[in-house]
Design a protein around this motif. Sequence first.
Motif, PDB file in Angstrom:
ATOM      1  N   THR A  40      -5.728  10.184  -2.396  1.00  8.63           N
ATOM      2  CA  THR A  40      -4.721   9.828  -1.316  1.00  8.63           C
ATOM      3  C   THR A  40      -3.371  10.521  -2.034  1.00  8.63           C
ATOM      4  O   THR A  40      -3.473  11.171  -3.083  1.00  8.63           O
ATOM      5  N   SER A  42       0.969  10.519  -2.939  1.00  6.63           N
ATOM      6  CA  SER A  42       1.841   8.928  -2.896  1.00  6.63           C
ATOM      7  C   SER A  42       3.248   9.921  -2.663  1.00  6.63           C
ATOM      8  O   SER A  42       4.101  10.077  -4.027  1.00  6.63           O
ATOM      9  N   THR A  78       5.850   0.986   9.006  1.00 12.99           N
ATOM     10  CA  THR A  78       5.000   2.096   8.323  1.00 12.99           C
ATOM     11  C   THR A  78       4.668   3.483   8.743  1.00 12.99           C
ATOM     12  O   THR A  78       5.027   4.080  10.137  1.00 12.99           O
ATOM     13  N   SER A  80       2.546   7.028   8.323  1.00 13.03           N
ATOM     14  CA  SER A  80       1.376   7.511   7.484  1.00 13.03           C
ATOM     15  C   SER A  80       1.181   9.124   8.243  1.00 13.03           C
ATOM     16  O   SER A  80       2.234   8.993   8.713  1.00 13.03           O
ATOM     17  N   GLU A  82      -0.842  12.838   6.894  1.00 12.29           N
ATOM     18  CA  GLU A  82      -1.761  13.697   6.140  1.00 12.29           C
ATOM     19  C   GLU A  82      -1.805  15.368   5.229  1.00 12.29           C
ATOM     20  O   GLU A  82       0.030  15.858   6.320  1.00 12.29           O
ATOM     21  N   SER A  91      -3.948  11.735   2.111  1.00 14.96           N
ATOM     22  CA  SER A  91      -3.758  10.934   2.945  1.00 14.96           C
ATOM     23  C   SER A  91      -2.065  10.484   2.557  1.00 14.96           C
ATOM     24  O   SER A  91      -2.341  10.361   1.363  1.00 14.96           O
ATOM     25  N   PHE A  92      -1.179  10.145   3.272  1.00 14.48           N
ATOM     26  CA  PHE A  92      -0.570   8.721   3.043  1.00 14.48           C
ATOM     27  C   PHE A  92       0.013   7.633   3.741  1.00 14.48           C
ATOM     28  O   PHE A  92      -0.235   8.004   5.044  1.00 14.48           O
ATOM     29  N   LYS A  93       0.034   6.571   3.053  1.00 13.16           N
ATOM     30  CA  LYS A  93       0.753   5.077   4.000  1.00 13.16           C
ATOM     31  C   LYS A  93       1.703   4.702   3.020  1.00 13.16           C
ATOM     32  O   LYS A  93       1.383   4.209   1.891  1.00 13.16           O
ATOM     33  N   ARG A  94       3.051   4.191   3.683  1.00 14.98           N
ATOM     34  CA  ARG A  94       4.116   3.008   2.833  1.00 14.98           C
ATOM     35  C   ARG A  94       4.548   2.026   4.219  1.00 14.98           C
ATOM     36  O   ARG A  94       4.227   2.748   5.051  1.00 14.98           O
ATOM     37  N   SER A  95       4.484   0.919   3.978  1.00 17.41           N
ATOM     38  CA  SER A  95       5.148   0.152   4.441  1.00 17.41           C
ATOM     39  C   SER A  95       6.505  -0.711   4.077  1.00 17.41           C
ATOM     40  O   SER A  95       6.478  -1.066   3.011  1.00 17.41           O
TER      41      SER A  95
END
Length: 149
Positions: A40, A42, A78, A80, A82, A91-95
Motif C-alpha cells: 500500500t 499512503s 473516494t 483510489s 496505483e 495501491s492507495f485509497k482514501r475516503s
Amino acid sequence: MRLLTPYWSTQRTTSTDLFNEMEKFFENFAQAPATPAERTYSPAYEITEGENYYLISADLPGVKKEDIKIEMNENVLTISGERKRDNKTASFKRSFSVPNTVDFEKIEANHEDGVLSIQLPKAAAMKARTIEIQSKTGDSSEKLNTPSH
C-alpha cells in the motif's frame, strides 16, 4: 532520603514480556508484504476551505492520471489508485465525508506535476427574501392576490 533502586526481581518478567512484544511488533512491521497486491501507498492529503469552495489536494508523485480513480457515492468522495515503480505496484485509497453544502454536479479534478486537486464548489445559498404581510379589508369573499405561474 530514600534511594531509587531498579526492580529486578518480580517485575523483571513483566518488562521482559513487554520487550518481547515490542520486538515482535517491529519484526512484523519490518517485513515487506509477500505480494505486490498487498503493498500500500499512503499519499499526503490537504483540505482547505475557501469562500466558495472546498479544495482537496493529494501529493501523488509518480502516479499517472490514468491510474487515479475518483468516485462520489452519496456524501462520500473516494480517491483510489496505483503507483507503479520498478515493476512493483502500490495501491492507495482514501475516503472523505463531503458536506451537503457542496454542489455535487460541479466538482472538478485536475492532475498536474504529481498533485491531484479536487475542487468542490459550495452550493449557492438560499437568498433571504422579505415576505409582505397582507391584510384583509372589506368583504370576506375577497381573494388574496397571488401571482399566477
